[in-house]
Write an enzyme that holds these catalytic residues in place. Structure first.
Site, mmCIF file in Angstrom:
data_model
loop_
_atom_site.group_PDB
_atom_site.id
_atom_site.type_symbol
_atom_site.label_atom_id
_atom_site.label_comp_id
_atom_site.label_asym_id
_atom_site.label_seq_id
_atom_site.Cartn_x
_atom_site.Cartn_y
_atom_site.Cartn_z
ATOM 1 N N ASP A 483 0.817 -1.225 0.000
ATOM 2 C CA ASP A 483 0.000 0.000 0.000
ATOM 3 C C ASP A 483 0.841 1.260 0.000
ATOM 4 O O ASP A 483 0.397 2.304 -0.480
ATOM 5 C CB ASP A 483 -1.056 -0.002 1.113
ATOM 6 C CG ASP A 483 -0.483 -0.155 2.499
ATOM 7 O OD1 ASP A 483 0.730 -0.330 2.636
ATOM 8 O OD2 ASP A 483 -1.276 -0.111 3.454
HETATM 9 C C1 LAN Z 1 3.681 -1.431 9.998
HETATM 10 C C2 LAN Z 1 3.789 -0.010 9.665
HETATM 11 C C3 LAN Z 1 3.228 0.357 8.331
HETATM 12 C C4 LAN Z 1 2.022 -0.473 7.967
HETATM 13 C C5 LAN Z 1 1.104 0.150 6.886
HETATM 14 C C6 LAN Z 1 1.842 0.596 5.633
HETATM 15 C C7 LAN Z 1 0.441 1.393 7.462
HETATM 16 C C8 LAN Z 1 0.025 -0.856 6.535
HETATM 17 O O1 LAN Z 1 -0.936 -0.256 5.694
HETATM 18 C C9 LAN Z 1 0.602 -2.160 6.098
HETATM 19 C C10 LAN Z 1 1.433 -2.785 7.231
HETATM 20 C C11 LAN Z 1 2.565 -1.882 7.751
HETATM 21 C C12 LAN Z 1 3.694 -1.977 6.776
HETATM 22 C C13 LAN Z 1 3.114 -2.343 9.104
HETATM 23 C C14 LAN Z 1 3.173 -3.780 9.445
HETATM 24 C C15 LAN Z 1 3.522 -4.132 10.915
HETATM 25 C C16 LAN Z 1 4.598 -3.233 11.490
HETATM 26 C C17 LAN Z 1 5.824 -3.360 10.631
HETATM 27 C C18 LAN Z 1 4.045 -1.800 11.410
HETATM 28 C C19 LAN Z 1 2.781 -1.573 12.212
HETATM 29 C C20 LAN Z 1 5.125 -1.048 12.137
HETATM 30 C C21 LAN Z 1 5.555 -1.986 13.305
HETATM 31 C C22 LAN Z 1 5.000 -3.375 12.977
HETATM 32 C C23 LAN Z 1 6.012 -4.481 13.338
HETATM 33 C C24 LAN Z 1 5.397 -5.836 13.092
HETATM 34 C C25 LAN Z 1 6.438 -4.318 14.793
HETATM 35 C C26 LAN Z 1 7.313 -5.399 15.330
HETATM 36 C C27 LAN Z 1 6.497 -6.423 16.034
HETATM 37 C C28 LAN Z 1 6.294 -7.675 15.598
HETATM 38 C C29 LAN Z 1 5.075 -8.396 16.008
HETATM 39 C C30 LAN Z 1 7.251 -8.408 14.709
#
Ligand code: LAN
Length: 760
Positions: A483
Site C-alpha cells: 500500500d
Molecule cells: C507497519 C507499519 C506500516 C504499515 C502500513 C503501511 C500502514 C500498513 O498499511 C501495512 C502494514 C505496515 C507496513 C506495518 C506492518 C507491521 C509493522 C511493521 C508496522 C505496524 C510497524 C511496526 C510493525 C512491526 C510488526 C512491529 C514489530 C512487532 C512484531 C510483532 C514483529
C-alpha cells in the site's frame, strides 16, 4: 539541547545509503545549544507531561514542534483568530490556511515531515538488554540518552505499577517484566524511583513472577541469564533446512515473523547466555516466588499471565512443543545430529547477514534490528557488522516531552508524505502552498526502491521483487510495502498532472511502470493484496502462532487497506497512461473489487488492521470501491457502508473509536463518547467519497464543525488518543495524522461539499 537531524550520515563511513540519507531522522544531544530560556521552556513542557501522565498518555511531539517553531519564527505571523460560531466559507478557508501554514513549518528541508512513531512499550527493553549483553550501553547511549530513556519508562508506568503492551494499554507481564529489568540494567536500584520499582516488582510477583512472561519475553530474559533456556519452547534453527514445499517453511511466513524468529532461532540453537553479572544474579532473586534453582522450568514453558493472553495457544501447540522439546531437541543437540545443528546455524546466520546488508543495517523492524545485532555480536564480537549495526541504532530512537523511546520502525516518512500530499492537494490551495508539494515531491521521487534485493537473486532469500516499490520509511530500509507503493504511485501521478513550475518535475515514466509491475505481481489469487509479499501459506497455520500477545502474525494476510490502495493507485495510473498493460490492470482491479466486497462485514463496515479500526477500514473499503468504478446508486456495499458510518456518528457530530475495537472486533466508542479528529476525518472523507452531499449534508456539516472547533490557535490540532495498530493487539502512534487528516477532511469538505466541485 536535543536537536533533530535530517538527512544526515554522509560524514559517517559506517553508514551507507542508496539515496544520500534523504528522509533519515535522528536526535543528537548538543550540550552547548539553546539559551537558558529555551532549556527551561523544554523543562516545563516535560514537567507538564509528567504531572498529567495518568490522564493523558500520549505525548504531543512537542520537542520537535519546539525546534521547528524556533527555526521558522520569522515566518510565523500572529495567527488570525477564526470565529467558529457559524461555519461560513471564509471560516473554512481561514482554518485551512492556518492549518496548512502551520503544517508547512513542520516540513523538513528534505521534504519529509518527521514525526514520532512510538507507542509500543516492548521495544526499548530489547535494545537495553542487547546493549547490556554486548557491553555497549555507555558507548552507544550517552548519560543524556539514558536519562531520557529512564524518564520515558517511568512516565509510562501505570498506576498499578505495571506497564502496558503500549502506552494506553492495561498492565501486562511482558512489558512490566522487561521494563523493570531495563531500569535495573540502567542502574536503578531495587527500591529506586520513589517506590516505582517496588510497585513494579510487586505487580510481577502478584501476577505469577517471571515464569508467566510470554514467549518473546522469555527469550530476552534467557539471553540475559535471568531465565533458563529450558523454560522456553523450542525454536529449532533446523526449520530453515526443511523443503520449501512444506506449508510451515519459514520462507512462507509473514516477513516480520520470519525476520524475528530467524535470529531468535539462532540464539535458541546456541543456547546463548550472556556472562552473568551481579545485577543478573540479583534479578534472579528479585523476580521469582521461589529460589531460582527450584523453578519448574518445564511447567514454565507454557505459562503466561492472563493479562497478556491475547492469542492463547491452541491444544495442537502443546503436542508440537512437547514433542519437539522432549524428543527432537535432545537428539539435535547430540552427535551426529549436532552436525545438522551446526549447518542450520550457519544458514540462519547467512540469512541474518543478508537482511542486514540489504536493509543497510536498519533491518525490517525494531525487533529484528536488535536481535540481528546481537547475533552478529555472538558470532564475532569484533566483526565489522557490529559497528555497522551500532551506527544505525539512532535511526530508531525518538525524543518527545515524555522522554526517549524506541520507534516501531525507522520512521513513517514515506507514508506520512504521501498522505500529506493528498491532503494538501485536496484543499485546492495548491498555488499558495506549492512549495510544500515541491519539496514533498522531491522526497517521494527519491524514496523509491530502485533495485531488487541483492542484485536480483532475491528468491533464494525468500524475498519478493523490490524494484519500483516504495517503503513505509526510507529506501535504505529497502522493504517495499504494497500500500505504500500504491499510495505513492497515486501521489506521483497526481503531482505529474500539476504544473511543473509549481510542484517540480514529474517522475520518469519508467519509475511508474516499475511500480505498476510490482503491484501486479503482488496480487494474491483471491484478488486481495497483503502487506509486503504474497500470501505464501494457509490461514490454518495461525494455529502455530506461539506469540501470546499478537494475533494474525504467521502469514501475510490480504487486507482491505492494501487492496483498496492498489485499486486506487492502478486506477490513477491508467488515467495518465491508458495503454500501458491495460488488460492486466483492468483484470487486477476487477478481482480486487470483488475481494473488497467479500471482506465487508454484515453491518456494512470493514475491519481496518492498521488504523483504528472500523472507521479506518470502512474509509478504505469505500475508497477502493469508488476507485473501481462503483457508486452509491450502483453498489449495495457502498450504501450499507454509509449506513454503518452514519449510525456511529456521535451527538457532537464527530466519530471517536477506541482501540478496544481492534482487539475485541466490536465497534467501541472512546470513553465519554468523545470525538477524535482523525476518526472524524476518515468518516467525513468516506462519506464525501460516497456522495453523501447529494443526499443529506447535515452529517457532513456537523463533522466539519467538529474539526474546525478542534483547531488550536497556532493552526495545529491536538494530539488525542493513539490511532494506529498492528497485529490486532498493539497500538502505535501516527503523530502526523492530527495534522494531515483534518486538513484533508476539511479540504474535501470545502471543495466537494460547499463549493460543489468534483474531484480532480
Ligand atoms: C507497519 C507499519 C506500516 C504499515 C502500513 C503501511 C500502514 C500498513 O498499511 C501495512 C502494514 C505496515 C507496513 C506495518 C506492518 C507491521 C509493522 C511493521 C508496522 C505496524 C510497524 C511496526 C510493525 C512491526 C510488526 C512491529 C514489530 C512487532 C512484531 C510483532 C514483529
Amino acid at each position: 539541547m536535543w536537536k533533530l537531524k535530517l538527512s544526515k550520515g554522509e560524514d559517517d563511513p559506517q553508514v551507507r545509503s542508496v539515496n544520500h540519507h534523504i528522509g533519515r531522522q535522528f536526535w543528537e544531544f548538543d550540550p552547548s545549544s539553546g539559551t537558558q530560556e529555551e532549556r527551561s521552556e523544554i523543562e516545563n513542557i516535560r514537567e507538564e507531561f509528567t504531572k498529567n501522565k495518568m490522564n493523558v498518555k500520549h505525548s504531543s511531539d512537542l520537542l520537535m514542534r519546539f525546534q521547528f517553531a524556533n527555526m521558522n519564527r520569522s515566518e510565523i505571523e500572529k495567527p488570525e483568530v477564526v470565529e467558529k460560531d457559524d461555519l461560513k466559507d471564509e471560516v473554512l478557508v481561514k482554518t485551512l490556511k492556518k492549518a496548512l501554514k502551520f503544517y508547512s513549518t513542520l516540513q523538513g528541508e528534505d521534504g519529509s515531515w518527521p514525526s514520532d512513531y512510538g507507542g509500543p512499550l516492548f521495544l526499548l527493553p530489547g535494545l537495553i538488554i542487547g546493549l547490556h549483553v554486548m557491553e555497549k550501553m555507555d558507548a552507544v547511549l550517552s548519560a543524556e540518552h539514558q536519562k531520557e530513556i529512564r524518564r520515558y519508562i517511568y512516565n509510562h508506568q501505570n498506576v498499578d505499577g505495571g506497564w502496558g503492551l503500549h502506552i494506553e494499554g492495561h498492565s501486562t507481564m511482558f512489558c512490566t517484566a522487561l521494563n523493570y529489568v531495563s531500569l535495573r540494567l540502567l542502574g536503578e536500584t531495587m527500591d529506586g524511583g520513589q517506590g516505582a520499582m517496588t510497585r513494579a516488582r510487586t505487580w510481577i510477583l502478584h501476577h505469577g513472577s517471571l515464569t508467566h512472561v510470554p514467549s518473546w519475553g522469555k527469550l530476552w530474559l534467557s539471553v540475559l541469564g535471568v531465565y533458563e533456556w529450558r523454560g522456553n519452547n523450542p525454536l529449532p534453527p533446523e526449520i530453515w533446512l526443511l523443503p520449501y514445499c512444506l506449508p510451515l517453511h519459514p520462507g512462507r511466513m509473514w516477513c516480520h515473523t520470519r525476520m524475528v524468529y530467524l535470529p531468535m532461532s539462532y540464539l535458541y540453537g546456541k543456547r546463548f547466555v550472556s556472562p552473568i553479572s551481579s545485577v543478573v544474579l540479583s534479578l534472579r532473586r528479585e523476580l521469582y516466588k521461589t529460589v531460582y534453582l527450584q523453578v519448574n522450568w518445564d511447567l514454565a514453558r507454557n505459562q503466561c499471565a492472563k493479562e497478556d493472553l491475547y492469542y492463547p495457544h491452541p491444544r495442537i501447540q502443546d503436542f508440537l512443543w512437547n514433542g519437539l522439546n522432549n524428543f527432537a531437541e535432545p537428539l539435535l543437540m547430540q552427535w551426529p545430529f549436532s552436525k545438522l545443528r551446526k549447518k542450520a546455524l550457519n544458514i540462519v546466520m547467512q540469512h541474518i547477514h543478508y537482511e542486514d546488508q540489504n536493509s543497510h543495517y536498519i533491518c525490517i523492524g525494531p525487533v529484528n534490528k536488535v536481535l540481528n545485532m546481537l547475533c552478529c555480536w555472538v558470532e564475532d564480537p569484533n566483526s565489522p557488522a557490529n559497528k555497522l549495526h551500532l551506527s544505525r541504532i539512532k535511526d530508531y530512537l525518538w525524543i518527545a516531552e515524555d522522554g526517549m523511546k524506541m520507534q516501531g520502525y525507522n520512521g513513517s516518512q514515506l507514508w506520512d508524505a504521501v498522505f500529506a500530499v493528498q491532503a494538501i492537494s485536496a484543499t485546492n490551495m495548491v498555488d499558495e502552498y506549492g512549495s510544500m508539494l515541491w519539496k514533498a515531491h522531491n522526497f517521494i521521487r527519491n524514496s523509491q526502491v530502485r533495485e531488487n534485493s541483492s542484485g536480483g537473486n532475491n528468491e533464494s532469500w525468500y524475498r519478493h521483487l523490490s524494484r519500483g516499490g516504495w517503503p513505509f520509511s526510507t529506501p535504505d530500509n529497502g522493504w517495499p510495502v504494497s500500500d505504500c507503493t500504491a499510495e505513492a504511485l497515486k501521489t506521483v501521478v497526481m503531482l505529474a498532472q500539476m504544473p511543473n513550475h509549481l510542484v517540480g518535475e514529474a517522475i520518469a515514466p519508467e519509475c511508474l511502470y516499475d511500480a505498476v509491475h510490482l503491484l501486479l505481481t503482488l496480487q494474491n489469487g483471491n484478488g486481495g493484496f497483503s502487506s509486503y509479499e504474497l500470501m505464501r501459506s494457509y490461514t490454518w497455520l495461525e494455529a502455530i502462532n506461539p506469540a501470546e500477545t499478537f494475533g494474525d502474525i504467521i502469514i501475510d494476510y490480504p487486507y482491505v487497506e492494501c487492496t483498496s490502495a492498489a485499486v486506487q493507485g492502478l486506477r490513477s495510473f491508467t488515467k495518465l497512461y491508458p495503454n500501458h498493460r491495460r488488460a492486466e490492470i483492468e483484470a487486477c482491479i476487477s478481482k480486487a473489487i470483488s475481494f473488497i466486497e467479500s471482506l465487508q462485514l454484515p453491518d456494512g463496515s470493514w475491519y481496518g488492521s492498521w488504523g483504528i479500526c472500523y472507521t479506518y477500514g470502512t474509509w478504505f473499503g469505500i475508497k477502493g470501491l469508488v476507485a473501481g468504478g462503483k457508486t452509491y446508486e450502483s453498489s449495495h456495499s457502498i450504501r450499507k457502508a454509509c449506513e454503518f458510518l452514519l449510525s456511529k456518528q456521535l451527538n457532537c457530530g464527530g466519530w471517536g473509536e477506541s482501540y478496544i475495537s481492534c482487539q475485541q472486533k466490536v465497534y467501541t466508542n472512546i470513553t465519554g463518547n468523545k470525538a477524535h479528529i482523525t476518526n472524524t476525518s476518515w468518516a467525513l472523507l468516506a462519506l464525501i467519497e460516497a456522495e453523501q452531499a447529494k443526499r443529506d449534508q447535515m452529517p457532513l456539516h456537523l463533522a466539519a464543525k467538529v474539526l474546525v472547533d478542534h483547531q488550536m490557535e497556532n493552526g495545529d490540532f491536538p494530539q488525542q488518543e493513539i490511532i494506529g495498530v498492528f497485529n490486532k493487539n498493539c497500538m502505535i502512534s501516527y503523530s502526523s495524522y492530527r495534522n494531515i487528516f483534518p486538513i484533508w477532511g476539511l479540504g474535501e469538505y470545502l471543495n466537494r461539499v460547499i463549493l460543489d466541485k468534483s474531484p480532480t
